[in-house]
Design an enzyme around this catalytic site. Structure first.
Site, PDB file in Angstrom:
ATOM      1  N   LYS A 180       0.843  -1.200   0.000  1.00  0.00           N
ATOM      2  CA  LYS A 180       0.000   0.000   0.000  1.00  0.00           C
ATOM      3  C   LYS A 180       0.882   1.255   0.000  1.00  0.00           C
ATOM      4  CE  LYS A 180      -3.734  -2.401   2.425  1.00  0.00           C
ATOM      5  NZ  LYS A 180      -4.627  -2.394   3.619  1.00  0.00           N
ATOM      6  N   TYR A 204     -11.996  -3.548  -3.541  1.00  0.00           N
ATOM      7  CA  TYR A 204     -12.570  -3.670  -2.200  1.00  0.00           C
ATOM      8  C   TYR A 204     -14.101  -3.760  -2.253  1.00  0.00           C
ATOM      9  CZ  TYR A 204      -8.107  -2.711   0.224  1.00  0.00           C
ATOM     10  OH  TYR A 204      -6.824  -2.780   0.728  1.00  0.00           O
ATOM     11  N   ASN A 263      -1.687  -0.301   7.417  1.00  0.00           N
ATOM     12  CA  ASN A 263      -1.158  -1.645   7.698  1.00  0.00           C
ATOM     13  C   ASN A 263      -0.300  -2.207   6.573  1.00  0.00           C
ATOM     14  OD1 ASN A 263      -3.155  -2.402   5.933  1.00  0.00           O
ATOM     15  ND2 ASN A 263      -4.365  -3.554   7.420  1.00  0.00           N
ATOM     16  N   HIS A 317      -1.515  -5.606   1.407  1.00  0.00           N
ATOM     17  CA  HIS A 317      -2.750  -6.348   1.156  1.00  0.00           C
ATOM     18  C   HIS A 317      -2.387  -7.760   0.730  1.00  0.00           C
ATOM     19  CE1 HIS A 317      -6.558  -7.626  -0.672  1.00  0.00           C
ATOM     20  NE2 HIS A 317      -5.812  -8.081  -1.647  1.00  0.00           N
ATOM     21  N   GLU A 360      -8.734 -10.708  -8.133  1.00  0.00           N
ATOM     22  CA  GLU A 360      -7.861  -9.543  -7.927  1.00  0.00           C
ATOM     23  C   GLU A 360      -6.744  -9.503  -8.966  1.00  0.00           C
ATOM     24  OE1 GLU A 360      -6.713  -9.971  -3.808  1.00  0.00           O
ATOM     25  OE2 GLU A 360      -8.744  -9.527  -3.100  1.00  0.00           O
TER      26      GLU A 360
HETATM   27  P1  DAT Z   1      -7.301  -7.321   5.269  1.00  0.00           P
HETATM   28  O1  DAT Z   1      -6.524  -6.238   4.573  1.00  0.00           O
HETATM   29  O2  DAT Z   1      -6.559  -7.868   6.449  1.00  0.00           O
HETATM   30  O3  DAT Z   1      -7.770  -8.413   4.324  1.00  0.00           O
HETATM   31  P2  DAT Z   1     -10.020  -6.311   5.187  1.00  0.00           P
HETATM   32  O4  DAT Z   1     -10.080  -6.918   3.823  1.00  0.00           O
HETATM   33  O5  DAT Z   1     -11.084  -6.679   6.166  1.00  0.00           O
HETATM   34  O6  DAT Z   1      -8.594  -6.642   5.882  1.00  0.00           O
HETATM   35  O7  DAT Z   1      -9.994  -4.720   5.076  1.00  0.00           O
HETATM   36  C1  DAT Z   1      -9.262  -4.094   4.040  1.00  0.00           C
HETATM   37  C2  DAT Z   1      -8.509  -2.932   4.632  1.00  0.00           C
HETATM   38  O8  DAT Z   1      -9.425  -1.980   5.135  1.00  0.00           O
HETATM   39  C3  DAT Z   1      -7.620  -3.299   5.810  1.00  0.00           C
HETATM   40  O9  DAT Z   1      -6.356  -3.774   5.421  1.00  0.00           O
HETATM   41  C4  DAT Z   1      -7.520  -1.994   6.540  1.00  0.00           C
HETATM   42  C5  DAT Z   1      -8.894  -1.385   6.320  1.00  0.00           C
HETATM   43  N1  DAT Z   1      -9.779  -1.702   7.449  1.00  0.00           N
HETATM   44  C6  DAT Z   1     -10.341  -2.896   7.716  1.00  0.00           C
HETATM   45  N2  DAT Z   1     -11.105  -2.841   8.835  1.00  0.00           N
HETATM   46  C7  DAT Z   1     -11.014  -1.560   9.272  1.00  0.00           C
HETATM   47  C8  DAT Z   1     -11.564  -0.850  10.369  1.00  0.00           C
HETATM   48  N3  DAT Z   1     -12.379  -1.451  11.250  1.00  0.00           N
HETATM   49  N4  DAT Z   1     -11.236   0.457  10.497  1.00  0.00           N
HETATM   50  C9  DAT Z   1     -10.415   1.073   9.623  1.00  0.00           C
HETATM   51  N5  DAT Z   1      -9.869   0.460   8.547  1.00  0.00           N
HETATM   52  C10 DAT Z   1     -10.157  -0.835   8.378  1.00  0.00           C
HETATM   53 MG    MG Z   2      -9.054  -8.242   2.725  1.00  0.00          MG
END
Ligand code: DAT
Ligand code: MG
Length: 151
Positions: free
Chosen positions: A11, A51, A115, A118, A129
């Protein structure tokens, strides 16, 4: 060698913090095969497709706005045995504070919205994807290290 593929993306925060080489090195050293790699500056619309499962989440607008404006991302496709699940383990938990040291997020991140990386969450989503980010297709080659990675 397993043909399983995962889409791994560094990212904007990971690029800006100089973690590109470190993250690539971890996947290389683990034994995975790099089959696609590029920098991209995705639009909010493109990120909305990536997303799509999160469209109704309260953090979605902020997420795509930031991803589209904070600098380029590094897009990768990695291939190998159990790469989807193992890639997620290497990344760590979504919330970096819950990520074990030794994982990418556990070593380099603190906030959920920063974080660093991805990773696809299923084999099926990985293929979706990769089709979205690499319409040009993947590299075809034999990895010389393969007989020393797989028995
Ligand atoms: P991951 O990236 O671990 O697969 P995800 O697909 O649930 O997690 O979410 C995509 C991204 O969105 C994640 O890397 C960071 C952001 N995100 C997820 N949950 C969040 C939250 N509760 N508050 C803020 N950002 C969040
Ligand atoms: Mg995810």
């Amino acid at each position: 060698m397993s043909s399983e593929l995962s889409y791994i993306m560094i990212k904007p925060d990971g690029v800006q913090r100089g973690l590109v080489g470190e993250i690539i090195a971890r996947f290389e050293k683990r034994g995975f095969k790099l089959v696609a790699l590029k920098l991209a500056s995705p639009t909010e619309e493109h990120l909305g497709k990536h997303y799509a499962d999160l469209k109704d989440k309260p953090f979605f607008p902020k997420l795509v706005k930031w991803m589209a404006s904070a600098g380029p991302v590094v897009c990768m496709a990695w291939q190998g045995k159990d790469v989807v699940k193992t890639g997620r383990v290497m990344l760590g938990a979504t919330n970096p504070l819950a990520s074990a040291p030794g994982t990418i997020r556990g070593d380099y991140a603190l906030d959920m919205g920063r974080n660093v990386c991805h990773g696809s969450d299923s084999v099926e989503n990985a293929l979706k994807e990769i089709a979205l980010w690499f319409p040009e297709g993947l590299a075809q080659y034999t990895l010389a290290a393969e007989p020393n990675v797989y028995e």
